[in-house]
Design an enzyme around this catalytic site. Structure first.
Site, short mmCIF file in Angstrom:
data_model
loop_
_atom_site.label_atom_id
_atom_site.label_comp_id
_atom_site.label_asym_id
_atom_site.label_seq_id
_atom_site.Cartn_x
_atom_site.Cartn_y
_atom_site.Cartn_z
N LYS A 1 0.84 -1.19 0.00
CA LYS A 1 0.00 0.00 0.00
C LYS A 1 0.88 1.25 0.00
CE LYS A 1 -4.34 1.44 2.13
NZ LYS A 1 -5.32 1.14 3.19
N GLU B 1 -19.52 -4.79 10.96
CA GLU B 1 -20.45 -3.92 11.67
C GLU B 1 -21.56 -4.68 12.39
OE1 GLU B 1 -18.60 -1.64 8.28
OE2 GLU B 1 -19.61 -3.59 8.45
N ARG C 1 -25.44 -0.95 7.80
CA ARG C 1 -25.16 -2.37 7.57
C ARG C 1 -25.57 -3.22 8.77
NH1 ARG C 1 -19.51 -3.21 4.64
NH2 ARG C 1 -20.85 -4.49 3.33
#
Length: 635
Positions: free
Chosen positions: A282, A369, A397
Site C-alpha cells: 500500500k 459492523e 449495515r
C-alpha cells in the site's frame, strides 16, 4: 519519455506495449497520482498499491466485456486512468467532478458501484450467474482486499461460489493493511500464506510425492490417507480456500508485471472458481504513504507533494470524532463499565487514545459492523456500558442488529454515530443522512445531536449515565465551532429542547449542524421585520412535547430543518405530533435532504443545490408570514 495519460481513451493500447514500456507506464501513473492527489486529496495509499495489478488485469482481460468488480472501490483510480478519465482528475471528489469510487454513469467500464466493503464477491456471483443463464463466456473478476475479506458477506459469497463451482477469478489484493491494521483470525491465516512461498510449486511436489504412496488396503491404506491429509495441511498454504472449493494460486508479487500476467493467463484457462493471492504494498512509490502504519494515507486531504506534510485545516476547534472519543475516555477513568467498540475505524473515530489507556476495554473487530453491534448488545447484558463508535453510513449495515439485538431487548448501548449528515467528497455511498429515518421509529431508542462541541461533551455524559435503554449521539464530520468548553460535565434531561432566539412570528425547529443556518436566517428575517424563534431541538427522539404544545398553541408558521432525509425524519416526527394531538390547522414546512442520493462535492455547494440554506428558510417563512397577514387583513 513520460506518456501523456490524458491521451488514453481505452485500455486496449496496453496489449501493444512491451514489458519495458509497461514498467515506464506504471511509474508515469504513480507520478500522476502523487501530483494530482496532492491538490485534490483522495485515496492515495490503496491506488499506489494496485498500479501493476490494474495494468495486468486490463492487459489480460477485455473490459467491459469482462467484468472488473472493485471491492470498496476506493482503489479504482488507476482503472479510471486506463479507461480514459485522466483528464478529469483535477475534479476528483469535487462538486460535479470525477467520483472517487466506481460510477456506472461515468463509464461502461464501471460495472459495479460501491463504497462499502465486502460486496464484490456477492455482486460477482450475481453477474456470473446471469452470464451462465445467458450462455455467455465473459470473465467475472472481483478484486477484494484482505481487510474487506473479513466482512461477513464475503464469507457467505465464498461459500456459495465454491459450492456452485462457478467460473470466476477472485483477486485477493493482500496489502496487509486496510484503513487500520487488520485484526482477526483471517489476518493470521493470510500472514501464514504470505510466508509460505509459492503454493503451486509446493502442491506439484506434494502430488508427485503422494502418487508414490501405494494404493493398498487395510491399515497401510488408512495411514496413507491420514498422511496425505496431514501433508496437505502442513505444506499447502492455500488449503483454506481449496476447502471452500477454489483453486488457489499464489501468493505472487503484485508489483511484478510478468508474474502477474503469467498467473492471470493461467487462471483464465481454468474451470471453476480460482483465487489469485496477490501481495501488494500500500502506498508503493511514495515514501510517506509506504511508511504509514496506522491508515493516515489511506484517504487523505491535500498535501505537500515534496514532503508529505498535510495541508492543515485552519480551524482551532477540536474534531468532532476526537471530542466525543476523548470525553468517553475521560469518563472511563472513573466508570469501569465503559468499553469501546469500532468496526475497523479506530483512527477515523479517534479512539487511539482510549485504546492506549484502556487496551483491555477497547475492541477493534475489523470490518464487521453486524458483529460489532451485537457484541455491544452482549456486553450490555452483563452490565457494561459499550460505546459503539460507527459511521452513520456503516451503521446502515447493522440495522437488523440494532432492531433485534439492541432495541428489542432494551439494552444500554451507547451508539456514537460519527459522520452524521453530509460528508462531502466521499459522496453518496458515505453521506450520513439516513440514520434518523431508520432509527427514529424503533421502540426504546433515544436520538440526540448537539449544537456545538460543549453541548456534545455534555451529551456524552448524558449517554453514559442513561440506563433505560439504547441511546444514540449523532455528530458530524470535521471540526467543532470553537466554543468555550465547560470544565464540569452534566447530563441533560432526556427529551429537553432549548430556545436559542426568541420570536413571535414563526418558529424554526432544528438541531446540530443546521443551527447556524437557522440563526442566520432569523437575523435576515429580523432585518425585514419578521421575528423568528429558533429552537435547538437537540433530542430528535423523544421530542420536547411540552414545548411543542406551547409552540403549536401560538398558531404561527413552523419550519423544521435537518441535514438528513425528509421521509421519516425529524420533520416527519413533528407532523406526527401535530396529527396525534389534533393540531390539524398548523402550518408546517420541512427542509432537509430530498428523495435522492446526494453525490460528492463541497458540503456548502451540495446544500445550495438542494436548497437547504438560510435563503430558503427566509423565503419559506416570509411566504407563510405574509400569507397569514394577508388572510387576517381580508377578515
Amino acid at each position: 519519455m513520460a506518456m501523456d495519460l490524458h491521451t488514453i481513451t481505452s485500455p486496449s493500447f496496453l496489449k501493444q506495449l512491451d514489458q519495458k514500456q509497461l514498467v515506464e507506464l506504471s511509474e508515469d501513473i504513480r507520478q500522476f497520482l502523487i501530483e494530482n492527489l496532492s491538490r485534490t486529496g483522495g485515496h492515495i495509499g490503496p491506488n499506489l498499491g494496485v498500479v501493476e495489478l490494474t495494468i495486468a488485469l486490463h492487459r489480460v482481460f477485455n473490459s467491459p466485456t469482462d467484468k472488473f468488480i472493485w471491492d470498496v472501490g476506493h482503489q479504482s483510480y488507476v482503472h479510471k486512468i486506463l479507461t480514459g478519465r485522466a483528464s478529469q482528475f483535477d475534479t476528483l471528489r469535487q462538486f460535479k467532478g470525477l467520483c472517487g469510487f466506481p460510477k456506472r454513469n461515468e463509464s461502461d467500464h464501471d460495472v459495479w458501484e460501491t463504497g462499502h466493503s465486502s460486496t464484490s464477491l456477492s455482486a460477482a456471483m450475481g453477474m456470473a450467474a446471469a452470464r451462465d443463464i445467458k450462455k455467455d463466456t465473459n470473465h467475472v473478476i472481483p478484486i477484494i482486499g484482505d481487510g474487506a475479506l473479513t466482512g461477513g458477506m464475503a464469507f457467505e459469497a465464498l461459500n456459495h461460489i465454491g459450492h456452485e463451482k462457478t467460473n470466476m477469478i477472485v483477486i485477493l489484493n493482500d496489502n496487509e493493511m486496510s484503513i487500520a491494521p487488520n485484526v482477526g483470525a483471517m489476518h493470521s491465516v493470510l500472514g501464514r500464506m504470505r510466508t509460505a512461498g509459492k503454493y503451486n510449486k509446493v502442491k506439484d511436489d506434494l502430488e508427485y510425492l503422494l502418487k508414490k504412496i501405494p494404493a493398498v488396503g487395510g491399515k497401510l491404506a488408512s495411514t496413507a490417507e491420514r498422511l496425505k491429509d496431514s501433508l496437505k495441511y502442513l505444506l499447502v498454504s492455500g488449503m483454506f480456500f481449496e476447502e471452500l472449493g477454489f483453486t488457489y494460486l499464489g501468493p505472487i508479487n503484485g508489483h511484478d508485471l510478468e508474474e502477474l500476467e503469467e498467473n492471470l493467463r493461467y487462471a483464465k484457462k481454468m474451470d471453476g472458481p480460482v483465487l489469485l493471492h496477490v501481495i501488494t504494498k500500500k502506498g508503493k512509490g511514495y515514501l510517506p504513504a509506504e511508511q504509514d502504519r496506522i491508515g493516515t494515507w489511506h484517504g487523505i486531504g491535500p498535501y505537500k507533494m515534496e514532503t508529505g506534510d498535510l495541508v492543515k485545516s485552519s480551524s482551532k476547534a477540536p474534531s468532532w470524532s476526537g471530542l466525543i472519543a476523548e470525553t468517553v475516555r475521560k469518563l472511563a477513568r472513573t466508570d469501569e463499565r465503559i468499553v469501546a467498540i469500532t468496526p475497523a475505524m479506530p483512527v477515523g473515530s479517534k479512539l487511539e487514545g482510549f485504546a492506549s489507556e484502556f487496551p483491555n476495554r477497547m475492541f477493534d473487530v475489523g470490518i464487521a459492523e453486524q458483529h460489532a453491534t451485537t457484541m455491544a448488545a452482549g456486553l450490555a447484558t452483563q452490565d457494561m456500558k459499550p460505546f459503539l463508535a460507527i459511521y452513520s453510513t456503516f451503521l446502515q449495515r447493522a440495522y437488523d442488529q440494532v432492531v433485534h439485538d439492541i432495541c428489542r431487548q432494551n439494552l444500554n448501548v451507547f451508539i456514537g454515530i460519527d459522520r452524521s449528515g453530509l460528508v462531502g467528497a466521499d459522496g453518496e455511498t458515505h453521506q450520513g443522512v439516513f440514520d434518523i429515518a431508520f432509527l427514529r421509529h424503533l421502540p426504546n431508542m433515544v436520538i440526540m445531536m448537539p449544537k456545538d462541541e460543549n453541548e456534545g461533551q455534555h451529551m456524552v455524559k448524558t449517554a453514559i449515565e442513561y440506563n433505560d435503554g439504547p441511546i444514540a449521539l449523532r455528530y458530524p464530520r470535521g471540526n467543532g465551532l470553537g466554543v468555550e468548553m465547560d470544565s464540569d460535565l452534566a447530563a441533560l434531561p432526556i427529551g429537553s429542547w432549548e430556545v436559542l432566539k426568541e420570536g413571535k412570528d414563526a418558529v424554526i425547529l432544528t438541531f446540530g449542524t443546521t443551527i447556524p443556518m437557522a440563526l442566520h436566517a432569523a437575523e435576515q428575517l429580523r432585518e425585514q421585520g419578521i421575528q423568528a424563534e429558533v429552537v435547538n431541538a437537540r433530542f430528535i427522539k423523544p421530542m420536547d412535547t411540552a414545548m411543542l404544545h406551547q409552540i403549536f398553541g401560538r398558531n404561527v408558521p413552523i419550519v423544521t430543518i435537518e441535514e438528513a432525509v425528509l421521509q421519516g425524519g425529524f420533520g416527519s416526527g413533528v407532523l406526527e405530533f401535530a396529527e396525534e394531538n389534533d393540531y390539524r390547522g398548523a402550518i408546517i414546512d420541512r427542509l432537509g435532504i430530498p428523495d435522492q442520493f446526494i453525490e460528492h462535492g463541497d458540503v456548502a455547494e451540495l446544500m445550495d443545490e438542494i436548497h437547504l440554506n438560510s435563503d430558503e428558510v427566509v423565503k419559506v417563512i416570509k411566504k407563510r408570514v405574509n400569507a397569514s397577514a394577508k388572510a387576517e387583513t381580508n377578515v
